[in-house]
Design an enzyme around this catalytic site. Structure first.
Site, short mmCIF file in Angstrom:
data_model
loop_
_atom_site.label_atom_id
_atom_site.label_comp_id
_atom_site.label_asym_id
_atom_site.label_seq_id
_atom_site.Cartn_x
_atom_site.Cartn_y
_atom_site.Cartn_z
N SER A 8 0.86 -1.10 -0.05
CA SER A 8 -0.07 0.11 0.12
C SER A 8 0.93 1.25 0.11
O SER A 8 1.61 1.57 0.96
CB SER A 8 -0.72 -0.03 1.24
N HIS A 33 -1.46 -1.36 -4.34
CA HIS A 33 -2.64 -0.83 -3.39
C HIS A 33 -2.54 0.68 -3.38
O HIS A 33 -1.88 0.99 -2.76
CB HIS A 33 -2.70 -1.82 -2.05
N ASP A 35 -4.73 3.58 -1.66
CA ASP A 35 -5.86 3.82 -0.37
C ASP A 35 -6.48 5.19 -0.80
O ASP A 35 -5.64 6.30 -0.50
CB ASP A 35 -5.35 3.52 0.80
N MET A 37 -9.23 7.81 0.47
CA MET A 37 -9.76 8.18 1.52
C MET A 37 -10.49 9.64 1.33
O MET A 37 -9.67 10.44 1.06
CB MET A 37 -8.92 8.11 2.84
N HIS A 66 -8.61 0.95 -3.62
CA HIS A 66 -9.52 0.75 -2.46
C HIS A 66 -10.11 2.15 -2.09
O HIS A 66 -9.47 2.84 -1.44
CB HIS A 66 -8.72 -0.01 -1.10
N MET A 68 -12.32 4.39 -0.08
CA MET A 68 -12.82 4.59 1.41
C MET A 68 -13.61 5.78 1.37
O MET A 68 -13.16 6.76 1.94
CB MET A 68 -11.89 4.51 2.55
N MET A 137 -10.75 -6.17 5.79
CA MET A 137 -10.20 -5.35 6.50
C MET A 137 -9.95 -6.14 7.96
O MET A 137 -10.69 -6.62 8.60
CB MET A 137 -10.75 -4.10 6.79
N ASP A 175 -6.49 -6.61 4.57
CA ASP A 175 -5.70 -5.48 4.55
C ASP A 175 -5.82 -5.07 5.96
O ASP A 175 -7.00 -4.90 6.50
CB ASP A 175 -6.74 -4.64 3.60
C1 DX5 Z 1 -6.18 1.32 6.02
C2 DX5 Z 1 -5.69 0.92 4.50
C3 DX5 Z 1 -4.67 0.12 4.36
C4 DX5 Z 1 -3.37 0.22 5.02
C5 DX5 Z 1 -2.58 -0.89 5.30
O1 DX5 Z 1 -7.32 1.98 5.93
O2 DX5 Z 1 -6.86 0.37 3.81
O3 DX5 Z 1 -4.61 -0.41 3.14
O4 DX5 Z 1 -2.68 1.29 4.22
O5 DX5 Z 1 -1.38 -0.64 6.08
P1 DX5 Z 1 -0.58 -1.37 7.13
O6 DX5 Z 1 -0.23 -2.53 6.33
O7 DX5 Z 1 0.39 -0.58 7.58
O8 DX5 Z 1 -2.03 -1.64 8.00
ZN ZN Z 2 -6.54 -0.48 1.56
#
Ligand code: DX5
Ligand code: ZN
Length: 215
Positions: A8, A33, A35, A37, A66, A68, A137, A175
């Protein structure tokens, strides 16, 4: 099949994102990956379609996006157009889950749903025949670097059980807080892909860390 590893870039240096995706390839990982948000569905803001579009130019790897965000149905098409290969979102954040899944597929991309740490497996159950990826998750979505929640792993096992029973074809991805220490447990639960942010980007030897998870 070997476990696929999706580092990620949330844990990368945001000033050097192009370099980060190039490194992910050099380290021998399988997917990137991303993320996304929005500060509404989760209390943190990262980046959006322009970042995905920019990174697409620097990488030929699978971009696993991904989302969010609230009302993902408004944006999934734009993430596909930006160059995402896989787009996943949280069903409880959407007013039109099936419509969003169908739109991703109509763009020729892979679609998936995410079960957040505080959500039950049941929220995805009626969509299992429609998805390519089930993302489970093992932390509450919002931040990298949190501790792994082992109690969430049973949702992966449930996903694997139903896949076998009904012949579904989705991959199972985990994840949150994943590292070489817990990857074996995830493999046993039926996971096919693991996301790893801090364990890879903060590693002294990221290539080795990636390899240790490709079991
Ligand atoms: C959290 C994200 C994850 C996160 C994982 O909201 O969806 O993808 O970046 O990071 P680590 O591996 O550090 O938990
Ligand atoms: Zn993620």
């Amino acid at each position: 099949m070997k476990m696929l590893v999706a580092p990620s870039i949330l844990s990368a240096d945001f000033g050097k994102m192009a370099e980060a995706v190039e490194n992910v390839k050099l380290w021998g990982a399988d997917w990137v990956h991303c993320d996304v948000m929005d500060g509404v569905y989760v209390p943190n803001i990262t980046f959006g379609m322009p970042m995905v579009k920019a990174l697409r130019k620097y990488s030929d790897m699978v971009l696993d996006v991904h989302l969010m965000i609230t009302k993902p149905e408004k944006y999934v098409g734009q993430f596909c157009d930006a160059g995402a290969d896989i787009v996943t979102f949280h069903p409880e954040a959407s007013d039109d889950v099936q419509g969003a899944l169908d739109e991703i597929k109509s763009k020729g991309k892979k679609c998936g749903l995410v079960i957040n740490a505080d959500q039950p497996f049941e929220i995805v159950e009626k969509y299992l025949a429609s998805i390519d990826l089930l993302l489970i998750m093992t932390v509450q979505a919002g931040f990298g670097g949190q501790s792994f929640k082992p109690e969430c792993v049973e949702k992966a096992a449930k996903g694997a059980e139903l896949r076998k029973k009904f012949g579904y074809s989705y991959l199972i991805e985990i994840d949150g807080g994943v590292s070489p220490k817990n990857v074996e447990l995830l493999k046993q639960a039926g996971a096919d892909v693991v996301v790893a942010g801090s364990s890879v980007f903060k590693s002294e030897n990221p290539s080795l860390t990636v390899k240790q998870m490709q079991i």
